[in-house]
Design a protein around this motif. Structure first.
Motif, short mmCIF file in Angstrom:
data_model
loop_
_atom_site.label_atom_id
_atom_site.label_comp_id
_atom_site.label_asym_id
_atom_site.label_seq_id
_atom_site.Cartn_x
_atom_site.Cartn_y
_atom_site.Cartn_z
N ASP A 69 44.77 -0.66 95.95
CA ASP A 69 43.67 -0.81 96.09
C ASP A 69 43.03 0.83 95.14
O ASP A 69 42.97 1.36 95.13
CB ASP A 69 43.26 -0.43 97.84
N LEU A 77 33.88 -5.63 100.24
CA LEU A 77 34.54 -4.67 99.44
C LEU A 77 36.10 -5.56 99.50
O LEU A 77 36.89 -5.13 98.09
CB LEU A 77 34.98 -3.24 100.03
N ALA A 78 36.99 -5.54 100.10
CA ALA A 78 39.00 -6.54 100.59
C ALA A 78 38.27 -6.93 99.70
O ALA A 78 39.87 -7.69 98.55
CB ALA A 78 38.70 -6.94 101.68
N ASN A 79 37.55 -8.18 98.99
CA ASN A 79 37.65 -8.91 98.34
C ASN A 79 37.79 -8.76 96.99
O ASN A 79 37.96 -9.04 95.50
CB ASN A 79 36.69 -10.18 98.00
N ASN A 82 34.29 4.32 92.71
CA ASN A 82 33.20 4.19 94.05
C ASN A 82 33.01 3.21 94.16
O ASN A 82 33.25 1.77 94.07
CB ASN A 82 32.85 5.83 94.08
N SER A 83 32.59 2.76 95.78
CA SER A 83 31.44 1.78 95.87
C SER A 83 30.77 1.43 95.59
O SER A 83 30.14 -0.02 95.46
CB SER A 83 31.56 1.76 97.88
N PHE A 97 39.78 0.92 94.92
CA PHE A 97 38.87 2.30 95.90
C PHE A 97 39.71 3.29 96.56
O PHE A 97 39.21 5.17 96.70
CB PHE A 97 38.12 1.44 96.98
N ALA A 98 40.86 3.43 97.38
CA ALA A 98 41.70 3.73 98.67
C ALA A 98 42.19 4.55 97.46
O ALA A 98 42.16 6.63 98.02
CB ALA A 98 42.23 2.84 99.08
N SER A 100 38.93 -4.94 95.92
CA SER A 100 39.77 -3.55 95.56
C SER A 100 40.98 -4.21 95.49
O SER A 100 41.33 -2.75 95.10
CB SER A 100 40.18 -3.93 97.10
N SER A 101 41.03 -4.85 94.14
CA SER A 101 43.00 -4.76 93.26
C SER A 101 42.60 -6.12 92.67
O SER A 101 41.99 -7.39 92.93
CB SER A 101 44.03 -5.14 94.41
N VAL A 111 31.33 -1.84 92.91
CA VAL A 111 31.95 -3.04 93.33
C VAL A 111 31.06 -3.61 92.16
O VAL A 111 31.02 -4.83 92.86
CB VAL A 111 31.84 -3.47 95.71
#
Length: 82
Positions: free
Chosen positions: A26, A60-62, A34-35, A28-29, A64-65, A38
């Protein structure tokens, strides 16, 4: 069709230097971006991978990686590798 993962890794490498990103990491994590980044990813997916990002995709999950982006484009005939 071609796997989009190498293209996504190459794109991310332009912004995240000195770190080899695992496909399931991930970004972002981990603090690599940063956000606000995206939006760069959305433009990359649309312009470089040829995949329309729909309103319902804008979570964001779509993005994130590498694997998440590949999953987003999977099965979409308009996408490179879809």
């Amino acid at each position: 069709m071609d796997d989009v993962r190498p293209r996504v890794r190459d794109f991310l490498a332009q912004y995240i230097q000195g770190w080899e990103i695992a496909d399931d990491e991930d970004i972002f994590a981990a603090g690599h971006v940063n956000s606000l980044f995206v939006m760069q990813l959305v433009l990359f997916v649309e312009n470089e991978l040829g995949c329309e990002v729909r309103d319902e995709d804008l979570v964001l999950a779509n993005f994130s990686s590498v694997n998440a982006i590949a999953a987003l484009t999977a099965g979409r005939p308009e996408a490179v590798g879809g």
